[in-house]
Design an enzyme around this catalytic site. Structure first.
Site, mmCIF file in Angstrom:
data_model
loop_
_atom_site.group_PDB
_atom_site.id
_atom_site.type_symbol
_atom_site.label_atom_id
_atom_site.label_comp_id
_atom_site.label_asym_id
_atom_site.label_seq_id
_atom_site.Cartn_x
_atom_site.Cartn_y
_atom_site.Cartn_z
ATOM 1 N N ASP A 62 0.787 -1.250 0.000
ATOM 2 C CA ASP A 62 0.000 0.000 0.000
ATOM 3 C C ASP A 62 0.816 1.298 0.000
ATOM 4 O O ASP A 62 1.769 1.420 0.772
ATOM 5 C CB ASP A 62 -0.850 0.117 1.274
ATOM 6 C CG ASP A 62 -1.647 -1.107 1.611
ATOM 7 O OD1 ASP A 62 -1.607 -2.087 0.861
ATOM 8 O OD2 ASP A 62 -2.322 -1.077 2.658
ATOM 9 N N SER A 118 -0.181 0.458 7.474
ATOM 10 C CA SER A 118 -0.563 1.641 6.682
ATOM 11 C C SER A 118 -1.087 2.792 7.515
ATOM 12 O O SER A 118 -1.575 2.616 8.632
ATOM 13 C CB SER A 118 -1.615 1.246 5.649
ATOM 14 O OG SER A 118 -1.002 0.534 4.615
ATOM 15 N N ASP A 180 -5.227 1.350 9.209
ATOM 16 C CA ASP A 180 -5.157 2.242 8.049
ATOM 17 C C ASP A 180 -5.806 3.607 8.305
ATOM 18 O O ASP A 180 -6.683 4.034 7.542
ATOM 19 C CB ASP A 180 -5.786 1.587 6.796
ATOM 20 C CG ASP A 180 -5.325 0.158 6.565
ATOM 21 O OD1 ASP A 180 -4.240 -0.193 7.068
ATOM 22 O OD2 ASP A 180 -6.049 -0.608 5.895
#
Ligand SMILES: *[C@@H]1O[C@H](CO)[C@@H](O)[C@H](O)[C@H]1NC(C)=O
Ligand SMILES: *[C@@H]1O[C@H](CO)[C@@H](O)[C@H](O)[C@H]1NC(C)=O
Length: 489
Positions: A62, A118, A180
Site C-alpha cells: 500500500d 498503513s 489504516d
C-alpha cells in the site's frame, strides 16, 4: 538417527534465521539504508519501471502518507527491504516536486516491537505528522493487536515516534482488525477514518475527531457492509469532491459477479452527502469499482489547490509477481486527478505527465496489420471508429507477457485481455472524447478511456521492449511518444 540429525540441522537453521530476522526487525534506519545500498546492485533491471515509484529493493504494497509538505509531495509505502515477498513492515519514502519526477528518500519508519502498517500524513504547523497502525504480534488468539501511533518530522526525512503512543488503543467493539488511519482537517478539528469490522465479520469504517491528533473521540460508524460487501474494509479515505462526499475503501471478501469484482480484493467508492454537525453520511450511489484492471488496490488521496489526487498499489494480493525473481516486487500507479461527473468518479493522469514525452515515434494512420516496435516506455493515443471493433496487441519484442486491448461495439465494452482467459472488461459510454490514452512502462499498462470514465491498471511482463500490432479490422489514428525516466534507475 537420520531423522534426528535432520531435525537438529533444521532447528539450528530455524534459530539462526529467526535471530537474523529479529536483528533485522530491530535495525536502525542507517542499517536498513546500508543494506539497501549494498543489495541494489543485485537487482535484475529487465522489468524495472521507468516512471512509477517502486521499492529500491524488496517488497512494496500500500501507498501511505500521501501529502504535500514544504514544497514537495511525499509518498510513503508499505516496505519490506529484505526479500521480494511480504515481511515485517517498514515505511519506504519518495518525494516529488510535480507528482511525476520522484526521488528516493531514506526509509521513514522501521519496525521494532511493532510493525509499521498503513497510515496517512498531515501537516500540522511546521511538522509532518504521520498516523499509522502499529501491528503487534501477540501470544494469544488472534495473535495480533492493532493500535494507532503518531510519528513526527520537522524536515520531511527523519521521523520520531510520539512518546505517548498509542493514541488510539482499541476499536469500539474490541476488534483486532483496526487499521489504516486516514486523517484530514476540517474547520477546527482533525478527523480520521479507520478500517475495521463488526463482531460478525462485516467490513466497516469508523470515524473519530480530535483537536490535537492525540486525544480522539469516536463519532460514528460512517459505513458498514450489510452482508455482501466483504468481511473487512481496508484503507478507507473520506473527502469532498464536486460538492458530494466520497467514501473510498478497499473491501476484502466481495464475491465475483459477472464482469465485476474479479480481483482477489476490490477498491471502490460510495457517493453521498455528509453533515459535520450530525456526523451522518447519507449514501446516494452504492459501491462502484475505481479501476477495472488486474492490479489496483489500497488507494490513498491527497488534495492541493482544489485538486484531488489518487495513487494506489499497482499490485494485488495472492497473484504471481514475476519481478520477485529479480529482487523486488510491487509499484505504485501513476497519480490521477479525480472529479465527479454524475454518479461516477473519473480519473485523469496528472497533467504534468505530459512533461515526460520525448520523441514522437508515430503520428498518423496505423493500418490494419501494421506493427511498430519501441523501447520499454510509451504513451499511445488511439482514435478509432467505435462503430467497429478495435483490437490492439501489445507484446514483448522478445516474447514474454502480452495484452490485448479491445473495444467490442456489439456489447459496448472495453476489454483488457492478458491471454488464457485472464480478462477484465466493462461497459464504456464516452462522455465526450472517444480516444484512448495508454501508458506503457517496462512491466505495466494503464489505459484511460475518454475523459477517464473507465480506467484499467494491469501489470504485464514483456521481454525486451514493446511491439504494438493493429489487429483491428480498421485503420486507427495513433500518436506514440517515448517517455523519459522519472524515477531512479
Ligand atoms: C491492544 O493493545 C492495547 C494496549 O496497547 C490494549 O489497550 C488493547 O486492549 C489491545 N487490543 C486487543 C484486541 O487485544
Ligand atoms: C483519423 O485522422 C483523419 C485525418 O485527421 C481523420 O479524417 C479521421 O476522421 C480520423 N479517424 C478517426 C477514427 O478518428
Amino acid at each position: 538417527m537420520t531423522v534426528i540429525r535432520l531435525l537438529t540441522v533444521f532447528c539450528l537453521l530455524t534459530i539462526v534465521n529467526s535471530e537474523s530476522a529479529n536483528q533485522r526487525q530491530h535495525a536502525t534506519v542507517a542499517e536498513v539504508e546500508e543494506y539497501i545500498e549494498k543489495t541494489k546492485q543485485n537487482i535484475n533491471p529487465r522489468y524495472r519501471l521507468h516512471y512509477h515509484v517502486a521499492p529500491p529493493v524488496g517488497w512494496m504494497n500500500d501507498p501511505n502518507g500521501f501529502s504535500y509538505y514544504k514544497g514537495e509531495y511525499h509518498i510513503f509505502y508499505q516496505f519490506y527491504p529484505y526479500d521480494s515477498v511480504w515481511g515485517p513492515m517498514h515505511w519506504g519514502h519518495s518525494s516529488s516536486p510535480d507528482l511525476v519526477n520522484w526521488k528516493t528518500l531514506p526509509t521513514a519508519l522501521v519496525p521494532g516491537d511493532v510493525q509499521c502498517f498503513s497510515g496517512s500524513a498531515v501537516v500540522d504547523g511546521d511538522t509532518l505528522t504521520l498516523m499509522y497502525t502499529a501491528h503487534e504480534i501477540t501470544d494469544s488468539e488472534p495473535y495480533y493487536n492493532e493500535t494507532q501511533f503518531l510519528a513526527y518530522s520537522d524536515d520531511g526525512i527523519n521521523f520520531r515516534n510520539y512518546e505517548g503512543n498509542p493514541v488510539l488503543p482499541a476499536a469500539p467493539n474490541g476488534s483486532p482488525d483496526f487499521r489504516d488511519p486516514k486523517v484530514w482537517r476540517h474547520g477546527d478539528f482533525w478527523y480520521v477514518v479507520i478500517g475495521s469490522k463488526t463482531s460478525d465479520e462485516r467490513g466497516r469504517v469508523l470515524l473519530y475527531r480530535s483537536s490535537d491528533l492525540k486525544d480522539w473521540d469516536f463519532l460514528t460508524v460512517i459505513g458498514e457492509s450489510t452482508g455482501d460487501m466483504g468481511y473487512m474494509w481496508e484503507c478507507p479515505d473520506f473527502f469532498e469532491l464536486n460538492g458530494k462526499h466520497i467514501l473510498l475503501m478497499s473491501p476484502q471478501g466481495i464475491n465475483p459477479e459477472g464482469d465485476r469484482y474479479k480481483n482477489t480484493y476490490q477498491t471502490g467508492y460510495i457517493i453521498g452527502t455528509f453533515n459535520y454537525d450530525t456526523y451522518e453520511f447519507v449514501q446516494e450511489v452504492q459501491f462502484q469499482e475505481m479501476d477495472y484492471g488486474h492490479d489496483f488496490y489500497a488507494t490513498q488521496t491527497t488534495d492541493l489547490d482544489g485538486k484531488r489526487y489518487v495513487i494506489a498499489w499497482f499490485g494485488m494480493w495472492e497473484v504471481p509477481h514475476p519481478e520477485e525473481a529479480d529482487g523486488w516486487a510491487g509499484a505504485l500507479t501513476l497519480i490521477r486527478e479525480l472529479s465527479l461527473v454524475g454518479d461516477r468518479i473519473i480519473m485523469k493522469p496528472v497533467e504534468s505527465m505530459i512533461s515526460l514525452r520525448e520523441e514522437k515515434l508515430l503520428d498518423g494512420e496505423f493500418q490494419a496489420g501494421e506493427v511498430i516496435n519501441f523501447e520499454k516506455t510509451g504513451e499511445i493515443i488511439v482514435e478509432g471508429d467505435l462503430e467497429n471493433k478495435i483490437e490492439l496487441l501489445l507484446e514483448g519484442r522478445e516474447g514474454g507477457g502480452k495484452v490485448w486491448l479491445k473495444w467490442d461495439p456489439d456489447v459496448e465494452k472495453v476489454i483488457v485481455d492478458r491471454g488464457s482467459g485472464d480478462i477484465r472488461q466493462v461497459e464504456w459510454s464516452p462522455l465526450d472524447s472517444k480516444s484512448w490514452r495508454i501508458f506503457l512502462d517496462a512491466s505495466s499498462i494503464e489505459l484511460f478511456c475518454g475523459e477517464g470514465e473507465v480506467v484499467f491498471s494491469s501489470r504485464v511482463f514483456p521481454e525486451g521492449g514493446w511491439k504494438l500490432t493493429n489487429q483491428s479490422p480498421q485503420i486507427l489514428n495513433i500518436t506514440l511518444y517515448k517517455l523519459k525516466r522519472s524515477v531512479p534507475a
